[in-house]
Design a protein around this motif. Structure first.
Motif, PDB file in Angstrom:
ATOM      1  N   UNK A  51       0.816  -1.206   0.000  1.00  0.00           N
ATOM      2  CA  UNK A  51       0.000   0.000   0.000  1.00  0.00           C
ATOM      3  C   UNK A  51       0.857   1.267   0.000  1.00  0.00           C
ATOM      4  N   UNK A  52       1.920   1.282   0.821  1.00  0.00           N
ATOM      5  CA  UNK A  52       2.788   2.462   0.890  1.00  0.00           C
ATOM      6  C   UNK A  52       3.541   2.685  -0.410  1.00  0.00           C
ATOM      7  N   UNK A  53       4.070   1.595  -1.003  1.00  0.00           N
ATOM      8  CA  UNK A  53       4.825   1.712  -2.245  1.00  0.00           C
ATOM      9  C   UNK A  53       3.968   2.200  -3.398  1.00  0.00           C
ATOM     10  N   UNK A  54       2.749   1.689  -3.472  1.00  0.00           N
ATOM     11  CA  UNK A  54       1.848   2.124  -4.545  1.00  0.00           C
ATOM     12  C   UNK A  54       1.500   3.605  -4.391  1.00  0.00           C
ATOM     13  N   UNK A  55       1.286   4.033  -3.137  1.00  0.00           N
ATOM     14  CA  UNK A  55       0.978   5.446  -2.907  1.00  0.00           C
ATOM     15  C   UNK A  55       2.171   6.325  -3.258  1.00  0.00           C
ATOM     16  N   UNK A  56       3.382   5.858  -2.945  1.00  0.00           N
ATOM     17  CA  UNK A  56       4.588   6.616  -3.279  1.00  0.00           C
ATOM     18  C   UNK A  56       4.775   6.709  -4.792  1.00  0.00           C
TER      19      UNK A  56
END
Length: 495
Positions: A51-56
């Motif tokens: 989730x964090x990587x996709x948002x970044x």
């Protein structure tokens, strides 16, 4: 009061309406911003596509960069096929690599952004850091573009951080103050940053960002993530497979204070030797959880006393209207309230007193899920993934009266652990730890969660509680603690 956001921004002056306080306040003038595409012509590699990587990745694209999205998990979907990224599916802006990849690719990018689930020991990241390559955590990458007018509260600790962050969010929401609530808790900070630049406005979308921070997110030193208030709730042995020692664990947690100055507030638990050593050399207004300057909680009188003269806080919070279960939540609510006061957004204790009765814990944290026809209360504490959390929650239930239901801890079954190497050792360890902490409970070995619940149901009588509080990770019977909690809840409602 005037605030200036200088990096990456063009300035506009706006006037904000008064915010909530027991007393009238005057409108304030701040400097807000419209963001340029500051990464235009640059390339960003995002490592780890949770989730964090996709948002970044989404944030990097919005900032004008081309993105190389990398994850060793071949079962993930390519970002190019995701509807959130379809506007960048031109073959140039975005490329996803799953499974094995050529590490030389990272040497050619301008910035490497690392998701919290990715260790610096993987993907050759340690070597990149040593070489001087710009390697950033997802947290720092997001903070780089969040307007400085948005106050940031960062909360970390071994246990309780999700609850404190949730309480702060509920307090601010009740008072009508727009705030982003997330970080390690659900919504990555990159989502807040994306909204700041995707919806251009002279007025920032949020007045505050309330961010849960895990130790994993702090492994790479941050440059731009500089909270107004930083909190380390507690520190007990956990994640040592990654941090190796308690000293390293404490030092990593205290990276939160790296860029704080004397005007910033930092809260730490009183008397923790590892943290006391780790904060040496940091400069900020220090307040203690459990001593003055700081906050002292009287669980019998149900009050919290605040004394932090350095930031102008001397007051008392009334906790007797709290509805949530567990005396430890008095501490969580008190820390949440002091953190809000430290943000200096115009909220006083009188206003915070009005929020106490509406506080609710996040799912799977001492969550009352069912009261059955036999008079038994079912409590889901699946998030208790270590023994410290289990002992704290169960000890607090002894003699606790919540919502007119007397809760008595004498019917607790711990589901069998699935780690084939440590099965017997871990089960005995859990039982011994509970006994040593004053919980003399019979222990029964069971095959799975269903058997544990059925055994507990046969034992429980009117006024008892059946509590899921495993004291361990979910292992292979469940995908995660959320799945474990949902299975427990389904079984609680079954006949």
């Amino acid at each position: 009061m005037k605030l200036h956001a200088c990096n990456y921004y063009k300035h506009e002056t706006v006037t904000l309406k008064p915010i909530h306080s027991a007393k009238n306040t005057k409108p304030r003038t701040i400097k807000s911003c419209g963001l340029k595409q500051d990464l235009q012509g640059q390339s960003v590699a995002v490592i780890g596509l949770g989730k964090s990587g996709r948002a970044a990745a989404r944030l990097a694209l919005a900032r004008g960069a081309s993105v190389l999205a990398i994850d060793q998990n071949q079962n993930l979907g390519h970002l190019e096929k995701d509807s959130l990224f379809e506007k960048y599916n031109d073959g140039l802006s975005l490329r996803t690599i799953l499974g094995d990849f050529d590490g030389e690719l990272l040497k050619d990018v301008d910035v490497v952004v690392v998701s919290p689930g990715v260790s610096v020991e993987s993907y050759g990241l340690a070597c990149l850091l040593q070489s001087g390559k710009r390697v950033m955590s997802e947290l720092d990458f997001a903070a780089q573009v969040i307007p400085r007018s948005i106050k940031i509260l960062a909360v970390t600790g071994t246990n309780g951080k999700s609850t404190v962050v949730t309480f702060v969010g509920q307090m601010l929401n009740h008072l009508g103050i727009e705030a982003f609530v997330g970080g390690n808790l659900g919504n990555p900070l990159s989502e807040a940053a994306f909204h700041c630049i995707a919806l251009p406005s002279s007025k920032p979308k949020f007045q505050a960002s309330i961010v849960e921070v895990s130790s994993y997110q702090m492994e790479i030193p941050n440059k731009y993530f500089c909270p107004t208030v930083s909190v380390v709730l507690n520190l007990t042995p956990d994640h040592l497979e990654r941090h190796k020692t308690m000293k390293n664990y404490a030092l990593t947690k205290c990276h939160l204070f790296s860029h704080m100055v004397n005007t910033k507030l930092g809260l730490l638990p009183f008397g923790n030797q590892h943290l006391n050593e780790a904060i040496k050399g940091h400069r900020f207004n220090l307040a203690w959880i459990g001593a003055f300057p700081g906050v002292k909680i009287d669980t019998e009188a149900k009050t919290a006393s605040f004394e932090v003269p350095a930031v102008g806080v001397v007051s008392q919070l009334q906790l007797h209207n709290m509805k949530v279960m567990g005396r430890h939540n008095y501490h969580n609510a008190a820390v949440a309230a002091l953190s809000v006061l430290g943000l200096d957004i115009g909220v006083d204790v009188e206003a915070l007193n009005s929020t106490i009765e509406i506080l609710r814990t996040p799912p799977h944290r001492m969550q009352i899920v069912h009261r059955d026809i036999q008079g038994v209360t079912w409590v889901d504490d699946s998030k208790a993934t270590n023994l410290e959390a289990t002992c704290t929650g169960l000890m607090d239930l002894k003699g606790h009266k919540s919502d007119a239901v007397y809760v008595n801890v004498n019917a607790i079954c711990v589901s069998q652990l699935k780690d084939i190497y440590n099965l017997v050792y871990e089960r005995v360890l859990i039982w011994k730890t509970l006994v040593n902490n004053g919980l003399s409970i019979p222990c029964f070995a069971v095959a799975n969660m269903k058997d544990a619940v059925n055994h507990a149901r046969r034992m429980a009588t009117n006024g008892d509680a059946i509590v899921l509080s495993p004291g361990c990770a979910s292992f292979d019977e469940f995908r995660n603690f959320e799945h474990r909690g949902m299975v427990f809840q389904e079984l609680a409602f079954s006949a």
